[in-house]
Design a protein around this motif. Structure first.
Motif, PDB file in Angstrom:
ATOM      1  N   PHE A  69       0.824  -1.192   0.000  1.00  0.00           N
ATOM      2  CA  PHE A  69       0.000   0.000   0.000  1.00  0.00           C
ATOM      3  C   PHE A  69       0.873   1.263   0.000  1.00  0.00           C
ATOM      4  CE2 PHE A  69      -2.493   3.348   1.662  1.00  0.00           C
ATOM      5  CZ  PHE A  69      -1.670   3.953   2.596  1.00  0.00           C
ATOM      6  N   SER A  70       0.631   2.183  -0.863  1.00  0.00           N
ATOM      7  CA  SER A  70       1.181   3.559  -0.823  1.00  0.00           C
ATOM      8  C   SER A  70       0.918   4.218  -2.160  1.00  0.00           C
ATOM      9  CB  SER A  70       2.685   3.561  -0.559  1.00  0.00           C
ATOM     10  OG  SER A  70       3.211   4.859  -0.757  1.00  0.00           O
ATOM     11  N   ALA A  71       0.317   5.420  -2.090  1.00  0.00           N
ATOM     12  CA  ALA A  71       0.082   6.169  -3.330  1.00  0.00           C
ATOM     13  C   ALA A  71       1.313   6.996  -3.686  1.00  0.00           C
ATOM     14  CB  ALA A  71      -1.112   7.085  -3.134  1.00  0.00           C
ATOM     15  N   GLY A  72       2.203   7.176  -2.689  1.00  0.00           N
ATOM     16  CA  GLY A  72       3.375   8.032  -2.912  1.00  0.00           C
ATOM     17  C   GLY A  72       3.113   9.485  -2.534  1.00  0.00           C
ATOM     18  N   THR A  73       2.019   9.728  -1.821  1.00  0.00           N
ATOM     19  CA  THR A  73       1.693  11.109  -1.439  1.00  0.00           C
ATOM     20  C   THR A  73       2.747  11.683  -0.480  1.00  0.00           C
ATOM     21  OG1 THR A  73      -0.599  10.414  -1.516  1.00  0.00           O
ATOM     22  CG2 THR A  73      -0.178  12.590  -0.584  1.00  0.00           C
ATOM     23  N   ARG A  74       3.083  10.912   0.543  1.00  0.00           N
ATOM     24  CA  ARG A  74       4.060  11.389   1.534  1.00  0.00           C
ATOM     25  C   ARG A  74       5.380  11.757   0.852  1.00  0.00           C
ATOM     26  NH1 ARG A  74       2.598  12.277   6.118  1.00  0.00           N
ATOM     27  NH2 ARG A  74       2.585  10.363   7.320  1.00  0.00           N
ATOM     28  N   ALA A 190      10.512   6.886   2.899  1.00  0.00           N
ATOM     29  CA  ALA A 190       9.054   6.859   3.064  1.00  0.00           C
ATOM     30  C   ALA A 190       8.386   5.764   2.234  1.00  0.00           C
ATOM     31  CB  ALA A 190       8.470   8.219   2.690  1.00  0.00           C
ATOM     32  N   ALA A 191       9.150   5.066   1.392  1.00  0.00           N
ATOM     33  CA  ALA A 191       8.543   4.012   0.569  1.00  0.00           C
ATOM     34  C   ALA A 191       8.012   2.898   1.470  1.00  0.00           C
ATOM     35  CB  ALA A 191       9.578   3.447  -0.395  1.00  0.00           C
ATOM     36  N   ALA A 192       6.948   2.245   1.011  1.00  0.00           N
ATOM     37  CA  ALA A 192       6.375   1.111   1.733  1.00  0.00           C
ATOM     38  C   ALA A 192       6.980  -0.154   1.119  1.00  0.00           C
ATOM     39  CB  ALA A 192       4.864   1.125   1.607  1.00  0.00           C
ATOM     40  N   VAL A 193       7.932  -0.724   1.844  1.00  0.00           N
ATOM     41  CA  VAL A 193       8.745  -1.813   1.275  1.00  0.00           C
ATOM     42  C   VAL A 193       8.290  -3.146   1.846  1.00  0.00           C
ATOM     43  CG1 VAL A 193      11.117  -2.661   1.006  1.00  0.00           C
ATOM     44  CG2 VAL A 193      10.675  -0.201   1.116  1.00  0.00           C
ATOM     45  N   PHE A 243      10.634   5.415   8.168  1.00  0.00           N
ATOM     46  CA  PHE A 243       9.219   5.504   8.566  1.00  0.00           C
ATOM     47  C   PHE A 243       8.748   4.165   9.098  1.00  0.00           C
ATOM     48  CE2 PHE A 243       7.215   9.517   7.361  1.00  0.00           C
ATOM     49  CZ  PHE A 243       8.274  10.141   6.714  1.00  0.00           C
ATOM     50  N   LYS A 244       7.805   4.229  10.013  1.00  0.00           N
ATOM     51  CA  LYS A 244       7.179   3.005  10.530  1.00  0.00           C
ATOM     52  C   LYS A 244       5.672   3.194  10.421  1.00  0.00           C
ATOM     53  CE  LYS A 244       8.883  -0.040  12.397  1.00  0.00           C
ATOM     54  NZ  LYS A 244       9.229  -1.262  11.660  1.00  0.00           N
ATOM     55  N   LEU A 245       5.042   2.352   9.636  1.00  0.00           N
ATOM     56  CA  LEU A 245       3.581   2.403   9.475  1.00  0.00           C
ATOM     57  C   LEU A 245       2.958   1.267  10.278  1.00  0.00           C
ATOM     58  CD1 LEU A 245       1.007   3.447   7.929  1.00  0.00           C
ATOM     59  CD2 LEU A 245       1.487   1.673   6.255  1.00  0.00           C
ATOM     60  N   ASN A 271       3.795   6.480  11.930  1.00  0.00           N
ATOM     61  CA  ASN A 271       2.475   6.959  11.505  1.00  0.00           C
ATOM     62  C   ASN A 271       1.471   5.823  11.476  1.00  0.00           C
ATOM     63  OD1 ASN A 271       3.173   7.631   7.896  1.00  0.00           O
ATOM     64  ND2 ASN A 271       3.765   5.933   9.165  1.00  0.00           N
ATOM     65  N   ARG A 276      -2.342   9.234   9.337  1.00  0.00           N
ATOM     66  CA  ARG A 276      -1.022   9.650   8.867  1.00  0.00           C
ATOM     67  C   ARG A 276      -0.987  11.031   8.227  1.00  0.00           C
ATOM     68  NH1 ARG A 276      -3.254   6.781   4.860  1.00  0.00           N
ATOM     69  NH2 ARG A 276      -2.571   7.099   2.685  1.00  0.00           N
TER      70      ARG A 276
HETATM   71  O1  PAZ Z   1       2.291   7.143   0.147  1.00  0.00           O
HETATM   72  P1  PAZ Z   1       1.239   7.460   1.163  1.00  0.00           P
HETATM   73  O2  PAZ Z   1       1.241   8.905   1.507  1.00  0.00           O
HETATM   74  O3  PAZ Z   1      -0.088   6.935   0.774  1.00  0.00           O
HETATM   75  O4  PAZ Z   1       1.661   6.667   2.504  1.00  0.00           O
HETATM   76  C1  PAZ Z   1       2.861   6.990   3.150  1.00  0.00           C
HETATM   77  C2  PAZ Z   1       3.364   5.835   4.017  1.00  0.00           C
HETATM   78  C3  PAZ Z   1       2.303   5.471   5.053  1.00  0.00           C
HETATM   79  C4  PAZ Z   1       3.633   4.615   3.134  1.00  0.00           C
HETATM   80  C5  PAZ Z   1       4.670   6.308   4.718  1.00  0.00           C
HETATM   81  O5  PAZ Z   1       4.397   7.395   5.538  1.00  0.00           O
HETATM   82  C6  PAZ Z   1       5.304   5.199   5.547  1.00  0.00           C
HETATM   83  O6  PAZ Z   1       4.998   4.988   6.680  1.00  0.00           O
HETATM   84  N1  PAZ Z   1       6.241   4.435   4.943  1.00  0.00           N
HETATM   85  C7  PAZ Z   1       6.897   3.302   5.563  1.00  0.00           C
HETATM   86  C8  PAZ Z   1       5.957   2.134   5.569  1.00  0.00           C
HETATM   87  C9  PAZ Z   1       6.538   0.934   6.275  1.00  0.00           C
HETATM   88  O7  PAZ Z   1       6.451   0.808   7.521  1.00  0.00           O
HETATM   89  O8  PAZ Z   1       7.097   0.098   5.551  1.00  0.00           O
END
Ligand code: PAZ
Length: 347
Positions: A69-74, A190-193, A243-245, A271, A276
């Protein structure tokens, strides 16, 4: 080294020894090297922003894949604020995810064609003209001015990844290049890996066939690359923000602290999935007290937690969907911390 086909946890070294690099790696890194050497000459700080989600292909001739999940907005929004703060930005993003400036005109939320009008020039044989809808002109002018000036200054370099394998190879190679900047480099991850992947050696060559009942796939863990990144690729000099989601808010701070302990970098920004866009928490080590800001410092012991919040608005702006973007405050705080990090060394 254990055989890659039987192990479920790869070290970074094993990973890069067994998984092939993306075919365009050398070309992409050549471009990054040129970009970095221009920024070094011009004395800029450089930030690598990673943005968007990685895929995990299930077949070599890929028909199906898992996505993050991630649109790349952040990432795209943050890149704009870094550029505004005078940083040069390497924007490493998932192909077709949002990008700085063009993000304001996303095809799904704010289609560009809706801004344009056709004005026929009656009484002449000239073809009709295309004009920008009157009430959108001010917004467009601001975005376009920023976009053009960044292009003229040559301070934005974009590169793309699709799979988690592309991402890991690019991240390592860019880090090794950025290393020449020492303390003047920042990483904003910030990428969701994906945490899991299917090693090439375990992938089916052709499309997985149905007809044999349910599908069982065993995935291996993606190596924890932050540790070699902090201590080897960047030689401990770069300012690294991960980042930690989470979706369970109780896990946010403990997991952010554990990441700092384990990898030894500078900041984890936590976040919650649903909050977020208006709330994040900066988690860092607290050996030295930070000068006070309007942030809410609740730091016992060795960690400092600082919440950044913006109001949730009843009537969102039609372009940004908010009057204020939280990334503006995130970047201001990071620029302040990075500058302190640089000055600690040089003074
Ligand atoms: O791209 P987006 O704005 O929809 O989301 C941003 C995010 C939540 C992917 C980013 O803030 C983040 O937390 N990235 C790390 C995700 C992770 O824990 O792998």
């Amino acid at each position: 080294m254990a055989a890659a086909t039987t192990e479920t946890t790869f070290s970074a070294e094993e990973y890069f020894a067994t998984q092939p690099p993306p075919p365009s790696l050398e070309h992409d890194i050549g471009e990054v090297r040129d970009f970095i050497s221009r920024q070094v000459k011009e004395g800029r700080n450089v930030v690598l922003v990673t943005s968007g989600g990685t895929t995990v292909p299930l077949e070599l001739n890929v028909v199906r894949f898992l996505d993050n999940f991630s649109a790349g907005t952040r990432g795209a929004t943050s890149a704009e604020y870094f550029l505004k703060a005078g940083y040069a930005v390497i924007f490493m993003h998932r192909q077709f995810s949002l990008q700085p400036y063009s993000r304001h005109y996303s095809h799904s939320t704010n289609p560009f064609l809706d801004f344009l009008e056709i004005e026929s020039r009656s009484g002449t044989s000239s073809p009709p003209e295309i004009c920008v809808t009157h009430n959108m002109r001010q917004d467009l002018l601001e975005v376009l001015t920023a976009y053009k000036s960044v292009h003229a200054a040559g301070t934005l370099h974009t590169m793309t990844f699709v799979t988690v394998n592309d991402y890991l190879w690019l991240l390592r190679a860019v880090s090794q290049e950025l290393c020449v900047l020492g303390k003047k480099s920042m990483y904003y991850l910030a990428a969701a890996v994906s945490d899991f992947f299917l090693p090439r050696q375990k992938m089916s060559e052709h499309k997985i066939q149905s007809g044999k009942g349910s599908l069982h796939i065993e995935m291996d863990q993606v190596p924890k690359i932050l540790k070699p990144m902090v201590h080897e690729w960047t030689k401990g000099e770069a300012f690294i923000v991960s980042f930690k989601l989470e979706t369970d808010e109780q896990l946010l701070i403990p997991k952010a602290r554990a990441a700092l302990e384990r990898y030894g970098h500078q900041v984890v920004i936590g976040n919650d999935l649903h909050r977020r866009k208006f709330e994040v928490v900066f988690v860092s080590r607290a050996q030295r007290p930070l000068p006070s800001t309007d942030l809410d410092d609740q730091s016992p012991g060795t960690f400092a937690e600082m919440w950044l919040r913006i109001p949730v608005l009843a009537t969102p702006n039609p372009v940004t969907h908010q009057v204020k973007e939280i990334e503006e405050d995130i970047i201001a705080e990071l620029v302040r911390r990075h500058s302190r990090w640089i000055n600690e060394v040089y003074n």
